[in-house]
Design a protein around this motif. Sequence first.
Motif, PDB file in Angstrom:
ATOM      1  N   GLN A  63       0.846  -1.053   0.145  1.00 37.71           N
ATOM      2  CA  GLN A  63      -0.054   0.035   0.007  1.00 37.71           C
ATOM      3  C   GLN A  63       0.995   1.137  -0.068  1.00 37.71           C
ATOM      4  O   GLN A  63       0.569   2.153  -0.553  1.00 37.71           O
ATOM      5  CB  GLN A  63      -0.804  -0.130   1.237  1.00 37.71           C
ATOM      6  CG  GLN A  63      -1.501   1.175   1.446  1.00 37.71           C
ATOM      7  CD  GLN A  63      -2.209   1.245   3.029  1.00 37.71           C
ATOM      8  OE1 GLN A  63      -2.720   0.249   3.466  1.00 37.71           O
ATOM      9  NE2 GLN A  63      -2.068   2.258   3.771  1.00 37.71           N
ATOM     10  N   GLY A  64       2.001   1.296   0.707  1.00 34.43           N
ATOM     11  CA  GLY A  64       2.737   2.322   0.786  1.00 34.43           C
ATOM     12  C   GLY A  64       2.380   3.354   1.853  1.00 34.43           C
ATOM     13  O   GLY A  64       1.022   3.313   2.198  1.00 34.43           O
ATOM     14  N   TYR A  65       3.308   4.191   2.365  1.00 35.06           N
ATOM     15  CA  TYR A  65       2.836   5.105   3.443  1.00 35.06           C
ATOM     16  C   TYR A  65       2.242   6.465   2.634  1.00 35.06           C
ATOM     17  O   TYR A  65       1.412   7.213   3.359  1.00 35.06           O
ATOM     18  CB  TYR A  65       4.016   5.408   4.569  1.00 35.06           C
ATOM     19  CG  TYR A  65       3.405   6.246   5.569  1.00 35.06           C
ATOM     20  CD1 TYR A  65       2.538   5.875   6.414  1.00 35.06           C
ATOM     21  CD2 TYR A  65       4.081   7.672   5.471  1.00 35.06           C
ATOM     22  CE1 TYR A  65       2.087   6.792   7.434  1.00 35.06           C
ATOM     23  CE2 TYR A  65       3.598   8.235   6.751  1.00 35.06           C
ATOM     24  CZ  TYR A  65       2.767   8.111   7.566  1.00 35.06           C
ATOM     25  OH  TYR A  65       2.091   8.963   8.535  1.00 35.06           O
ATOM     26  N   GLY A  66       2.897   6.658   1.628  1.00 35.35           N
ATOM     27  CA  GLY A  66       2.458   8.020   1.063  1.00 35.35           C
ATOM     28  C   GLY A  66       3.118   9.078   1.549  1.00 35.35           C
ATOM     29  O   GLY A  66       2.651  10.266   1.318  1.00 35.35           O
ATOM     30  N   GLY A  67       4.374   8.737   1.982  1.00 38.16           N
ATOM     31  CA  GLY A  67       5.334  10.120   2.358  1.00 38.16           C
ATOM     32  C   GLY A  67       6.474   9.241   3.205  1.00 38.16           C
ATOM     33  O   GLY A  67       6.619   8.410   3.131  1.00 38.16           O
ATOM     34  N   ALA A  68       6.947  10.244   3.640  1.00 32.44           N
ATOM     35  CA  ALA A  68       8.319   9.970   4.546  1.00 32.44           C
ATOM     36  C   ALA A  68       8.046   9.017   5.757  1.00 32.44           C
ATOM     37  O   ALA A  68       7.049   9.490   6.394  1.00 32.44           O
ATOM     38  CB  ALA A  68       9.249  11.153   4.791  1.00 32.44           C
ATOM     39  N   ALA A  69       8.602   7.770   5.829  1.00 35.32           N
ATOM     40  CA  ALA A  69       8.114   7.137   7.011  1.00 35.32           C
ATOM     41  C   ALA A  69       9.342   6.173   7.414  1.00 35.32           C
ATOM     42  O   ALA A  69      10.339   6.020   6.479  1.00 35.32           O
ATOM     43  CB  ALA A  69       6.999   6.218   6.726  1.00 35.32           C
ATOM     44  N   PRO A  70       9.709   5.701   8.646  1.00 34.99           N
ATOM     45  CA  PRO A  70      10.628   5.059   9.120  1.00 34.99           C
ATOM     46  C   PRO A  70      10.607   3.701   8.543  1.00 34.99           C
ATOM     47  O   PRO A  70       9.446   3.108   8.199  1.00 34.99           O
ATOM     48  CB  PRO A  70      10.601   4.960  10.830  1.00 34.99           C
ATOM     49  CG  PRO A  70       9.214   5.282  10.861  1.00 34.99           C
ATOM     50  CD  PRO A  70       8.711   6.103   9.873  1.00 34.99           C
ATOM     51  N   TRP A  71      11.995   2.933   8.540  1.00 36.36           N
ATOM     52  CA  TRP A  71      11.954   1.512   7.860  1.00 36.36           C
ATOM     53  C   TRP A  71      11.029   0.444   8.468  1.00 36.36           C
ATOM     54  O   TRP A  71      10.673  -0.395   7.994  1.00 36.36           O
ATOM     55  CB  TRP A  71      13.290   1.308   7.998  1.00 36.36           C
ATOM     56  CG  TRP A  71      13.827   0.985   9.332  1.00 36.36           C
ATOM     57  CD1 TRP A  71      14.233   2.262  10.232  1.00 36.36           C
ATOM     58  CD2 TRP A  71      14.020  -0.189  10.319  1.00 36.36           C
ATOM     59  NE1 TRP A  71      14.879   1.587  11.465  1.00 36.36           N
ATOM     60  CE2 TRP A  71      14.447   0.325  11.473  1.00 36.36           C
ATOM     61  CE3 TRP A  71      13.564  -1.531  10.029  1.00 36.36           C
ATOM     62  CZ2 TRP A  71      14.795  -0.577  12.472  1.00 36.36           C
ATOM     63  CZ3 TRP A  71      13.680  -2.249  11.135  1.00 36.36           C
ATOM     64  CH2 TRP A  71      14.496  -1.885  12.563  1.00 36.36           C
ATOM     65  N   TYR A  72      10.610   0.724   9.986  1.00 35.74           N
ATOM     66  CA  TYR A  72       9.924  -0.196  10.603  1.00 35.74           C
ATOM     67  C   TYR A  72       8.333   0.329  10.605  1.00 35.74           C
ATOM     68  O   TYR A  72       7.449  -0.507  11.154  1.00 35.74           O
ATOM     69  CB  TYR A  72      10.156  -0.220  12.078  1.00 35.74           C
ATOM     70  CG  TYR A  72      10.298   1.198  12.773  1.00 35.74           C
ATOM     71  CD1 TYR A  72       9.263   1.860  13.223  1.00 35.74           C
ATOM     72  CD2 TYR A  72      11.605   1.611  13.062  1.00 35.74           C
ATOM     73  CE1 TYR A  72       9.449   3.050  13.686  1.00 35.74           C
ATOM     74  CE2 TYR A  72      11.821   2.985  13.430  1.00 35.74           C
ATOM     75  CZ  TYR A  72      10.498   3.817  14.135  1.00 35.74           C
ATOM     76  OH  TYR A  72      10.778   4.770  14.465  1.00 35.74           O
ATOM     77  N   TRP A  73       7.751   1.117   9.795  1.00 36.26           N
ATOM     78  CA  TRP A  73       6.311   1.581   9.878  1.00 36.26           C
ATOM     79  C   TRP A  73       5.385   0.616   9.608  1.00 36.26           C
ATOM     80  O   TRP A  73       4.412   0.469  10.451  1.00 36.26           O
ATOM     81  CB  TRP A  73       6.143   2.838   9.281  1.00 36.26           C
ATOM     82  CG  TRP A  73       6.037   2.513   7.746  1.00 36.26           C
ATOM     83  CD1 TRP A  73       6.905   2.263   6.696  1.00 36.26           C
ATOM     84  CD2 TRP A  73       4.806   2.369   7.239  1.00 36.26           C
ATOM     85  NE1 TRP A  73       6.296   2.190   5.525  1.00 36.26           N
ATOM     86  CE2 TRP A  73       4.906   2.047   5.617  1.00 36.26           C
ATOM     87  CE3 TRP A  73       3.462   2.290   7.598  1.00 36.26           C
ATOM     88  CZ2 TRP A  73       3.975   1.849   5.106  1.00 36.26           C
ATOM     89  CZ3 TRP A  73       2.289   1.870   6.759  1.00 36.26           C
ATOM     90  CH2 TRP A  73       2.754   1.676   5.232  1.00 36.26           C
ATOM     91  N   SER A  74       5.711  -0.039   8.501  1.00 33.79           N
ATOM     92  CA  SER A  74       4.732  -1.293   8.448  1.00 33.79           C
ATOM     93  C   SER A  74       4.721  -2.313   9.484  1.00 33.79           C
ATOM     94  O   SER A  74       3.438  -3.071   9.620  1.00 33.79           O
ATOM     95  CB  SER A  74       5.167  -1.875   6.853  1.00 33.79           C
ATOM     96  OG  SER A  74       6.298  -2.667   7.106  1.00 33.79           O
TER      97      SER A  74
END
Length: 372
Positions: A63-74
């Motif tokens: 899906q993707g975060y749609g912006g800057a996000a840390p490597w562990y976000w998912s």
Amino acid sequence: MGFSDLPAGYWAGEAIRNVAGKNIVSGYQDGTFRPGQKVTYGQFAVLLARAFYPKEVRAYEDQGYGGAAPWYWSSVAALRDHDVLKGTVMGRDTGWPELKCGGDYVTRFDMAQLAYNIMRDYEQTGSAVEREVVHFRIRDWADISVEYQDAVTACYVLQVLRGHIDGDFDGAALMNRAQSCVVIDRLGKALGVNIGTGEYTSAGPAGATLLSGLPVTEENVKDLLQRVVTEWQGNVLASTYTEGNSSAEVQAVIWSYDDANGKKLSMTSGSGGYAAMLSDRVFGRHGFPARKLDDITKMRAGDLVITLDNGKIVRVSTYSGTKGEMMTLEGRMERGYGMYYLKEGGGGGSMVITPDDEFPGRTYEVWTRYPE
């Protein structure tokens, strides 16, 4: 996975290789694993999500975060969806998606809470009777705050944690890579979950084995029962099954193995106290649904015997496999059966229900977990 810094016989070697073999954790380019290296919250979140919620992690990544996000976000997102972060530093962190605590090291307190939240999500937290006696086994129980006591208790009951040699839990201590692998490996086995897929093991009653890995035979069950009772010899006091529950209420618990998601629930969620705990320690907490015997003369070692007085439960015991003669088809006692129970003042023992126990209104039911 022949990590150069894991000597033969290393205490966590098997767990590390198992977790690494499922692509949940990896070593370093120089061939080391660095088992003593501390684990951050971000790292531990990824390990837990890969082990128990990999499909959700992949869905978030697709899906993707749609912006800057840390490597562990998912991974953190997958854990949040299942309420795994509740009661931990990560659960209180308001800096999503960049956790302010992401680089801090995980304490044993939070490790226990995270594991406990996964247990609750998989609907298995162990025996109520076992939970009552855990605090006797932890020397520094007084140092464990109330908010973490349920989590620590459940981790000990399901043997995800065993404490230090000195008997302390040492909750403020920091987790390392070896310990994190051991916890994940034990948690998967305790829940009957294939780590790396998050799915239940496929072993069902047909051809399944006991927790010892041995075939389901009466002799093997009897041997395991005796060993478990020996383990429980000690100066502990556990309450007996609450009197006054009706047979129908116990049946409802025992027959609630399969929920809407096909999850297997433990018999010890209220269906017999110490006796059911023994049964779980032999047959496991999943894979062997209980069924009532119509012909109780066919009782075998490990079966649960419910003693009823005018329809109300007065005792739940585990049949030890030693019998005098036999029970009648109506559930009346003729000579006597050996039962396992927990002595009023201490460890496990056995008793024999005899004709002296008989009086008007007393009957017996037998529930078995042997495959048909």
